[in-house]
Design an enzyme around this catalytic site. Structure first.
Site, PDB file in Angstrom:
ATOM      1  N   GLU A 110     -28.513  28.083  -9.520  1.00  0.00           N
ATOM      2  CA  GLU A 110     -27.200  28.482  -8.980  1.00  0.00           C
ATOM      3  C   GLU A 110     -27.116  29.997  -8.770  1.00  0.00           C
ATOM      4  O   GLU A 110     -26.029  30.557  -8.714  1.00  0.00           O
ATOM      5  CB  GLU A 110     -26.060  28.014  -9.898  1.00  0.00           C
ATOM      6  CG  GLU A 110     -25.971  26.517 -10.114  1.00  0.00           C
ATOM      7  CD  GLU A 110     -25.570  25.712  -8.869  1.00  0.00           C
ATOM      8  OE1 GLU A 110     -25.366  26.318  -7.802  1.00  0.00           O
ATOM      9  OE2 GLU A 110     -25.500  24.485  -8.985  1.00  0.00           O
ATOM     10  N   HIS A 134     -21.216  28.917 -15.595  1.00  0.00           N
ATOM     11  CA  HIS A 134     -21.068  27.589 -14.995  1.00  0.00           C
ATOM     12  C   HIS A 134     -21.301  26.543 -16.068  1.00  0.00           C
ATOM     13  O   HIS A 134     -22.305  26.599 -16.784  1.00  0.00           O
ATOM     14  CB  HIS A 134     -22.072  27.428 -13.851  1.00  0.00           C
ATOM     15  CG  HIS A 134     -22.160  26.040 -13.312  1.00  0.00           C
ATOM     16  ND1 HIS A 134     -21.049  25.351 -12.855  1.00  0.00           N
ATOM     17  CD2 HIS A 134     -23.209  25.195 -13.149  1.00  0.00           C
ATOM     18  CE1 HIS A 134     -21.424  24.151 -12.443  1.00  0.00           C
ATOM     19  NE2 HIS A 134     -22.733  24.029 -12.617  1.00  0.00           N
ATOM     20  N   HIS A 136     -20.400  22.144 -17.374  1.00  0.00           N
ATOM     21  CA  HIS A 136     -20.066  20.774 -16.961  1.00  0.00           C
ATOM     22  C   HIS A 136     -19.143  20.121 -17.993  1.00  0.00           C
ATOM     23  O   HIS A 136     -19.530  19.122 -18.603  1.00  0.00           O
ATOM     24  CB  HIS A 136     -21.343  19.927 -16.852  1.00  0.00           C
ATOM     25  CG  HIS A 136     -22.312  20.349 -15.799  1.00  0.00           C
ATOM     26  ND1 HIS A 136     -23.579  19.775 -15.670  1.00  0.00           N
ATOM     27  CD2 HIS A 136     -22.228  21.266 -14.805  1.00  0.00           C
ATOM     28  CE1 HIS A 136     -24.222  20.327 -14.655  1.00  0.00           C
ATOM     29  NE2 HIS A 136     -23.426  21.249 -14.117  1.00  0.00           N
ATOM     30  N   GLU A 164      -0.229  27.544 -23.388  1.00  0.00           N
ATOM     31  CA  GLU A 164      -1.009  28.768 -23.218  1.00  0.00           C
ATOM     32  C   GLU A 164      -1.511  28.988 -21.779  1.00  0.00           C
ATOM     33  O   GLU A 164      -1.796  30.119 -21.390  1.00  0.00           O
ATOM     34  CB  GLU A 164      -2.254  28.722 -24.117  1.00  0.00           C
ATOM     35  CG  GLU A 164      -1.993  28.955 -25.580  1.00  0.00           C
ATOM     36  CD  GLU A 164      -1.632  30.401 -25.860  1.00  0.00           C
ATOM     37  OE1 GLU A 164      -0.470  30.628 -26.261  1.00  0.00           O
ATOM     38  OE2 GLU A 164      -2.476  31.282 -25.670  1.00  0.00           O
ATOM     39  N   HIS A 205     -18.330  17.770 -10.507  1.00  0.00           N
ATOM     40  CA  HIS A 205     -19.482  18.539 -11.004  1.00  0.00           C
ATOM     41  C   HIS A 205     -19.135  19.378 -12.247  1.00  0.00           C
ATOM     42  O   HIS A 205     -19.738  19.203 -13.293  1.00  0.00           O
ATOM     43  CB  HIS A 205     -20.020  19.427  -9.868  1.00  0.00           C
ATOM     44  CG  HIS A 205     -21.254  20.176 -10.183  1.00  0.00           C
ATOM     45  ND1 HIS A 205     -22.272  20.398  -9.285  1.00  0.00           N
ATOM     46  CD2 HIS A 205     -21.662  20.779 -11.325  1.00  0.00           C
ATOM     47  CE1 HIS A 205     -23.238  21.080  -9.858  1.00  0.00           C
ATOM     48  NE2 HIS A 205     -22.887  21.328 -11.094  1.00  0.00           N
TER      49      HIS A 205
HETATM   50  O1  2HA Z   1     -28.387  24.238 -13.915  1.00  0.00           O
HETATM   51  O2  2HA Z   1     -25.778  22.958 -13.549  1.00  0.00           O
HETATM   52  O3  2HA Z   1     -25.384  23.067 -10.949  1.00  0.00           O
HETATM   53  C1  2HA Z   1     -28.107  22.983 -13.444  1.00  0.00           C
HETATM   54  C2  2HA Z   1     -26.763  22.962 -12.859  1.00  0.00           C
HETATM   55  C3  2HA Z   1     -26.691  22.958 -11.404  1.00  0.00           C
HETATM   56 ZN    ZN Z   2     -23.978  22.357 -12.503  1.00  0.00          ZN
END
Ligand code: 2HA
Ligand code: ZN
Length: 264
Positions: A110, A134, A136, A164, A205
């Protein structure tokens, strides 16, 4: 030391369940002082890679980044294999790996979104923003199956789901509808939104978040994920009441924040 904080955040995200397998990635735009602390460790024969996009404004900047295909869970065990330090080259269209990412590893898949987001947040904050993250988180991702990808809808639901929230992200959150991850296009679309929102949700995602330091960035994602969890629990039990717009305005006044006028 910044590397300790970077490593801790990778593992904290894993402990939250946000980093299954190689999911998620982290980058930190280093200060001159950070570089001084570690430059004696930089390798003499650095590896250079071209990028299929360019960020000339970031030429010469140093970043600590997680590695492509690497597991956040393994970062504290072997930082030199799972994360690395890169310097963007003089044209802004490639980078040198100066430390870590051993055995031929490369920065996160990414990297386009990370670098484009750094650039936008750097401009939006007069250089204060240094962290792009980033993850998940399951509830944020689940939420994206229940509502249309519209920033106003998301922001209002999240503000109403935990008191909050309006204080922590008064500008709301951005949303990018499903796109191919790791692509330049998703980087461009995310960067367009991250100049106005510190966090941008990726439908089906996960989420990208930004902040001046590791605590702030982790705390932002943690807050959004908690609100998404509360919303989904309340929705399955049946929502009969919520925080009103007047209450949101009282909250904003009490904490001296300006809520996004387009959303309330
Ligand atoms: O690193 O999260 O979006 C793997 C991911 C790709
Ligand atoms: Zn990801």
């Amino acid at each position: 030391m910044f590397l300790d904080d970077f490593i801790r955040m990778c593992y904290d995200g894993f402990l939250q369940g946000w980093h299954e397998r190689n999911g998620g990635n982290l980058s930190y735009r280093m200060t001159d002082e950070d570089v001084k602390v570690v430059e004696s460790q930089f390798c003499k024969n650095s590896r250079h890679y071209d990028m299929p996009f360019s960020v000339p404004e970031l030429a010469g900047s140093y970043f600590t980044v997680t590695g492509s295909g690497k597991y956040m869970r393994n970062v504290p065990l072997a930082p030199e294999k799972n994360i690395g330090i890169i310097r963007i080259d003089s044209k802004g269209s490639g980078y040198d790996i100066l430390w870590g990412l051993e055995d031929g590893a490369k920065p996160t898949s990414e990297i386009p979104t990370h670098l484009m987001n750094h650039l936008e947040r750097m401009k939006a904050t007069d250089g204060a923003c240094r962290v792009i993250y980033h993850a998940h988180p399951a509830n944020i991702t689940a939420l994206t199956y229940t509502i249309e990808p519209d920033a106003r809808t998301y922001s209002r639901i999240l503000w109403q789901s935990e008191t909050e929230c309006a204080v922590v992200f008064p500008e709301g959150v951005g949303v990018v509808d499903w796109m191919v991850p790791g692509s330049i296009d998703i980087g461009v679309e995310t960067a367009k939104l991250i100049s106005s929102y510190r966090a941008v949700i990726w439908a089906f995602h996960g989420i990208f978040g930004s902040g001046n330091d590791f605590d702030e960035t982790f705390g932002l994602i943690h807050t959004i994920e908690k609100a998404a969890e509360i919303y989904l629990k309340a929705k399955s039990a049946g929502i009969v009441r919520t925080i009103t717009d007047d209450e949101l305005r009282l909250l904003a006044d009490a904490f001296g924040v300006q809520l996004n006028k387009d959303f309330i």
